[in-house]
Design an enzyme around this catalytic site. Structure first.
Site, PDB file in Angstrom:
ATOM      1  N   ASP A  89      75.621 -99.588   6.672  1.00 25.77           N
ATOM      2  CA  ASP A  89      74.840-100.498   5.815  1.00 25.77           C
ATOM      3  C   ASP A  89      74.852 -99.907   4.403  1.00 25.77           C
ATOM      4  OD1 ASP A  89      73.042-102.574   5.036  1.00 25.77           O
ATOM      5  OD2 ASP A  89      71.350-101.210   5.242  1.00 25.77           O
ATOM      6  N   SER A  90      74.259-100.642   3.460  1.00 24.12           N
ATOM      7  CA  SER A  90      74.175-100.127   2.095  1.00 24.12           C
ATOM      8  C   SER A  90      73.119 -99.024   1.975  1.00 24.12           C
ATOM      9  CB  SER A  90      73.789-101.265   1.155  1.00 24.12           C
ATOM     10  OG  SER A  90      72.538-101.790   1.547  1.00 24.12           O
ATOM     11  N   CYS A  98      74.679-104.893   8.336  1.00 22.71           N
ATOM     12  CA  CYS A  98      74.385-105.383   6.996  1.00 22.71           C
ATOM     13  C   CYS A  98      74.757-106.861   6.930  1.00 22.71           C
ATOM     14  CB  CYS A  98      75.207-104.579   5.985  1.00 22.71           C
ATOM     15  SG  CYS A  98      75.091-105.231   4.309  1.00 22.71           S
ATOM     16  N   GLU A 121      63.847 -99.631   0.187  1.00 27.25           N
ATOM     17  CA  GLU A 121      64.440 -98.318  -0.097  1.00 27.25           C
ATOM     18  C   GLU A 121      63.428 -97.403  -0.792  1.00 27.25           C
ATOM     19  OE1 GLU A 121      67.794 -97.033   0.495  1.00 27.25           O
ATOM     20  OE2 GLU A 121      68.092 -98.817   1.726  1.00 27.25           O
ATOM     21  N   CYS A 138      68.797-110.102   6.410  1.00 27.62           N
ATOM     22  CA  CYS A 138      69.118-108.800   5.800  1.00 27.62           C
ATOM     23  C   CYS A 138      68.452-107.749   6.677  1.00 27.62           C
ATOM     24  CB  CYS A 138      68.577-108.746   4.373  1.00 27.62           C
ATOM     25  SG  CYS A 138      68.554-107.086   3.655  1.00 27.62           S
ATOM     26  N   HIS A 170      67.277-104.941   6.083  1.00 30.31           N
ATOM     27  CA  HIS A 170      66.109-104.234   5.533  1.00 30.31           C
ATOM     28  C   HIS A 170      64.797-104.963   5.858  1.00 30.31           C
ATOM     29  CE1 HIS A 170      69.063-102.053   3.067  1.00 30.31           C
ATOM     30  NE2 HIS A 170      68.090-101.253   2.639  1.00 30.31           N
TER      31      HIS A 170
HETATM   32  N1  DGL Z   1      70.794-104.394   4.389  1.00 29.48           N
HETATM   33  C1  DGL Z   1      71.663-105.228   3.662  1.00 29.48           C
HETATM   34  C2  DGL Z   1      71.816-106.598   4.250  1.00 29.48           C
HETATM   35  O1  DGL Z   1      71.598-106.726   5.437  1.00 29.48           O
HETATM   36  C3  DGL Z   1      71.869-105.114   2.214  1.00 29.48           C
HETATM   37  C4  DGL Z   1      70.762-105.002   1.236  1.00 29.48           C
HETATM   38  C5  DGL Z   1      71.366-104.683  -0.105  1.00 29.48           C
HETATM   39  O2  DGL Z   1      72.089-103.688  -0.188  1.00 29.48           O
HETATM   40  O3  DGL Z   1      71.147-105.464  -1.044  1.00 29.48           O
HETATM   41  O4  DGL Z   1      72.181-107.546   3.607  1.00 29.48           O
END
Ligand code: DGL
Length: 277
Positions: free
Chosen positions: A20-21, A83, A164, A194, A196
């Site tokens: 993931d990011s 992600c 984050e 997402c 997150h």
């Molecule tokens: N966790 C990520 C997603 O599912 C990316 C969030 C990001 O880096 O902007 O899209």
């Protein structure tokens, strides 16, 4: 001499790669460990290039290839794109390039949903990053498998950055989530597109009626992979419990604190490895 069964065992006992990011994919890793506790995992959080959400599709594909190359070099047997942004804009390209099976969060979620959705509650909300919403990947997949669904999709660019930072339960998080949830008061299901966003689930629940199912894509992906892994003939014969290695492209102590609370075990910053990109 390695006998065939030993070789299969060796192949199957390789780790599963997850990326993931940043820390969002840990929400997926946590669910994978629950469903497939004997597997080993390598997690890559591309914190140096976070956020992915606003980047162009070309940039996402380029970055995703580098992440996959790294995981392939580690000898993983399956790659999980934990992600939504990468899944929505790069999975098809990646699946064409690499031999290793690559799984994203969209198809498993929609397939599981199709199996349990009722015609009367088919208004589906999708909340995700800007790039994911722009790609229309959720709409396309939902319309393919659940043709009569009504879809409301909204981007929530602030949430991943707040996650984050560890701002998941303060006043700013409360107000921000309240604002984003206004669009979803009348849906039947809300997909957290997402990875997150599950960190805000409690705040979302406060804003939404209990009849609305909030769908965590990590939960769906892990259930799906559990069903599929024997089909890939890649089940481990190990009996170790959910071992994982963590790699980040930039190391910030906040990551260790949040990872500790997501994975529910003490993550020491010194145990996290650094990958140069
Ligand atoms: N966790 C990520 C997603 O599912 C990316 C969030 C990001 O880096 O902007 O899209």
């Amino acid at each position: 001499m390695i006998l065939k069964d030993e070789r299969t065992d060796k192949m199957n006992n390789r780790p599963i790669g997850v990326f993931d990011s940043g820390l969002g994919g840990l929400n997926v890793l946590k669910e994978l460990i629950k469903e497939l506790p004997n597997e080993k995992y390598i997690y890559l959080g591309d914190t140096k290039r976070f956020p992915y959400g606003q980047k162009s599709q070309d940039a996402i594909i380029e970055i995703a290839k580098q992440n996959v190359d790294f995981l392939v070099k580690q000898g993983v047997k399956i790659i999980v794109i934990a992600c939504g942004t990468v899944t929505s804009q790069a999975i098809e390209v990646l699946q064409k390039i690499y031999e290793v099976p690559i799984i994203g969060i969209i198809e498993p979620t929609v397939l599981n949903l199709r199996d349990r959705i009722d015609e009367r509650d088919n208004t589906i909300g999708v909340i995700a990053t800007k790039g994911t919403i722009r790609s229309c990947a959720w709409e396309k997949k939902i319309s393919e498998y659940i043709p009569n669904a009504e879809i409301i999709s909204v981007s929530a660019p602030l949430l991943a950055t707040m996650a984050e930072e560890g701002w998941i339960s303060n006043k700013v998080a409360e107000y921000t989530v309240r604002e984003y949830m206004k669009m979803f008061k009348h849906v039947d299901k809300l997909i957290l597109g997402c990875t997150h966003y599950p960190l805000f689930k409690e705040l979302m629940r406060k804003e939404l009626s209990n009849r609305i199912e909030i769908i965590d894509t990590g939960v769906e992906l892990a259930k799906y992979l559990k069903k599929k892994i024997s089909g890939f003939n890649l089940e481990t014969s190990d009996s170790k419990t959910g071992e994982y290695e963590l790699y980040l492209t930039d190391i910030d102590p906040t990551f260790a604190t949040i990872a500790t609370s997501i994975l529910n075990e003490n993550i020491n910053i010194d145990e996290i490895k650094r990958l140069e990109v």
